[in-house]
Enzyme design. Sequence first.
Site, short mmCIF file in Angstrom:
data_model
loop_
_atom_site.label_atom_id
_atom_site.label_comp_id
_atom_site.label_asym_id
_atom_site.label_seq_id
_atom_site.Cartn_x
_atom_site.Cartn_y
_atom_site.Cartn_z
N ARG A 46 2.12 -1.69 -14.69
CA ARG A 46 2.31 -1.38 -13.26
C ARG A 46 1.18 -2.00 -12.46
O ARG A 46 1.38 -2.52 -11.37
CB ARG A 46 2.40 0.14 -13.03
CG ARG A 46 2.37 0.50 -11.55
CD ARG A 46 2.94 1.86 -11.19
NE ARG A 46 2.70 2.90 -12.16
CZ ARG A 46 1.51 3.50 -12.37
NH1 ARG A 46 0.47 3.16 -11.66
NH2 ARG A 46 1.40 4.43 -13.30
N TYR A 98 15.97 -7.52 10.44
CA TYR A 98 16.80 -7.08 9.34
C TYR A 98 17.08 -5.58 9.46
O TYR A 98 16.16 -4.78 9.65
CB TYR A 98 16.08 -7.40 8.02
CG TYR A 98 16.84 -6.99 6.79
CD1 TYR A 98 18.00 -7.66 6.44
CD2 TYR A 98 16.41 -5.95 6.00
CE1 TYR A 98 18.71 -7.28 5.31
CE2 TYR A 98 17.10 -5.57 4.86
CZ TYR A 98 18.26 -6.24 4.53
OH TYR A 98 18.96 -5.87 3.41
N ASP A 167 7.75 -11.75 8.57
CA ASP A 167 8.77 -11.82 7.53
C ASP A 167 9.23 -13.28 7.47
O ASP A 167 9.90 -13.78 8.39
CB ASP A 167 9.94 -10.88 7.88
CG ASP A 167 10.98 -10.80 6.76
OD1 ASP A 167 11.18 -11.82 6.07
OD2 ASP A 167 11.61 -9.74 6.62
N LYS A 192 16.12 -13.95 -1.71
CA LYS A 192 16.82 -14.96 -0.93
C LYS A 192 16.38 -16.36 -1.37
O LYS A 192 16.59 -16.71 -2.52
CB LYS A 192 16.58 -14.69 0.56
CG LYS A 192 16.69 -13.19 0.95
CD LYS A 192 18.09 -12.62 0.81
CE LYS A 192 18.17 -11.11 0.96
NZ LYS A 192 17.56 -10.53 2.14
C1 LIG Z 1 17.19 -9.23 2.62
C2 LIG Z 1 16.07 -9.13 3.59
C3 LIG Z 1 15.12 -8.12 3.48
C4 LIG Z 1 15.22 -7.07 2.39
O1 LIG Z 1 15.01 -7.61 1.13
P1 LIG Z 1 15.67 -7.03 -0.23
O2 LIG Z 1 15.18 -7.98 -1.26
O3 LIG Z 1 17.15 -7.01 -0.05
O4 LIG Z 1 15.12 -5.64 -0.40
C5 LIG Z 1 14.07 -8.11 4.38
N1 LIG Z 1 13.96 -9.03 5.36
C6 LIG Z 1 14.87 -10.00 5.50
C7 LIG Z 1 14.71 -11.00 6.60
C8 LIG Z 1 15.95 -10.09 4.63
O5 LIG Z 1 16.87 -11.05 4.79
#
Ligand SMILES: *Cc1c(COP(=O)(O)O)cnc(C)c1O
Length: 375
Positions: A46, A98, A167, A192
């Site tokens: 962890r 998001y 982000d 992503k």
């Molecule tokens: C998908 C997404 C998230 C969340 O991420 P997960 O891996 O699904 O938990 C946060 N910010 C953006 C811009 C996203 O597209």
Amino acid sequence: MKLATALVHAGTRRDPATGAIAVPVYHSATYQHPALGQSTGYDYSRTKNPTRAALEDALAQLEGGARGLAFASGMAALHAALSLFGPEDHVVLTEDLYGGTFRLVDRLLHLPHTFVDTTKPEAVRAALRPNTKAVVVETPTNPLMKSADLPALVALTREAGVLLIVDNTFLTPYLQRPLELGADLVVHSATKYLAGHNDVVAGALVVRDAALGEKLAYIQNGIGAILGPQDAYLVIRGLKTLALRMERHQSNAREVAAFLSSHPKVERVHYAGQGGMLSFSVKDAALVPQVLAGVRLCLFAESLGGVETLITFPATQTHADIPVARREQLGITDRLLRLSVGIEDCHDIISDLAQALDGHSRFEDVRHAPAAHRP
Ligand SMILES: *Cc1c(COP(=O)(O)O)cnc(C)c1O
């Protein structure tokens, strides 16, 4: 070293004992101590795991930060970042961000917050309070693809003494490196583009300052939403082709945006001019179910950033947790569709969208998906 080269070499040279080129997947939960008071540097997975460490070091290098941290999901990464703040603090966030981030801040953490149009630095400045601790920005925004002026936001947050958190999921370090512009913290849903193959859920934080990195590592270990070694391996494997994929996502997205802009049934295309994400509104809401049922190549699915083209209906999928009135105000209407343009031959993507827009296929109404099924 250029970024494309660093990407290809992510995770290499981690195993001098064998010279393995692919990073070994260390499925060990714990590590034998050489002697009392000694450690190999690894005590318990962890806290630190060699495969995850290879990914974390690669992420730090790619974003130009002091430290990278890998989490079980993008939401887990955001949760760790927002755990820096408490109920007496306040954060300012991008208004059309998001939907899961909205849910985390508003419904789960109950963190005092203000949503603003972060493409307008004056609006951000006006929202700052004496107890504001951070500005959280998505650029381009999701799903309306509006770009923020990061250098202006860096100047403003520095002057106010608050953190700038970006982000960077949509553009990735290949197209945008916020830390180099002066931001403090970068967040990724590595699910992503970073991983890129729709086969793993993962998240990341990269921090400019080592002391803040220590605090976040303490939170990562304390809360424990770490990325497992197999998944860390998959993200590293994805990173190796990120440069090639982003080039193709982007060139395909530009062509798809041009096609949609000239289509008579399309009212408006939102494309930031870079990256592989775009959204578009159709002139008639009845076209939404028709297109979603009619696509044969593009997949009607949540998520983005993978090699396959995905089409999403933000109002009931990614942004379902945002109250309807607010969604309408933001332009996330029942006529808006979002495309994550994949790396297929773009002529195939365009002809698929063309037949779906023009077709008369029977449709199912997807606008009432049950709340329990929302990611
Ligand atoms: C998908 C997404 C998230 C969340 O991420 P997960 O891996 O699904 O938990 C946060 N910010 C953006 C811009 C996203 O597209």
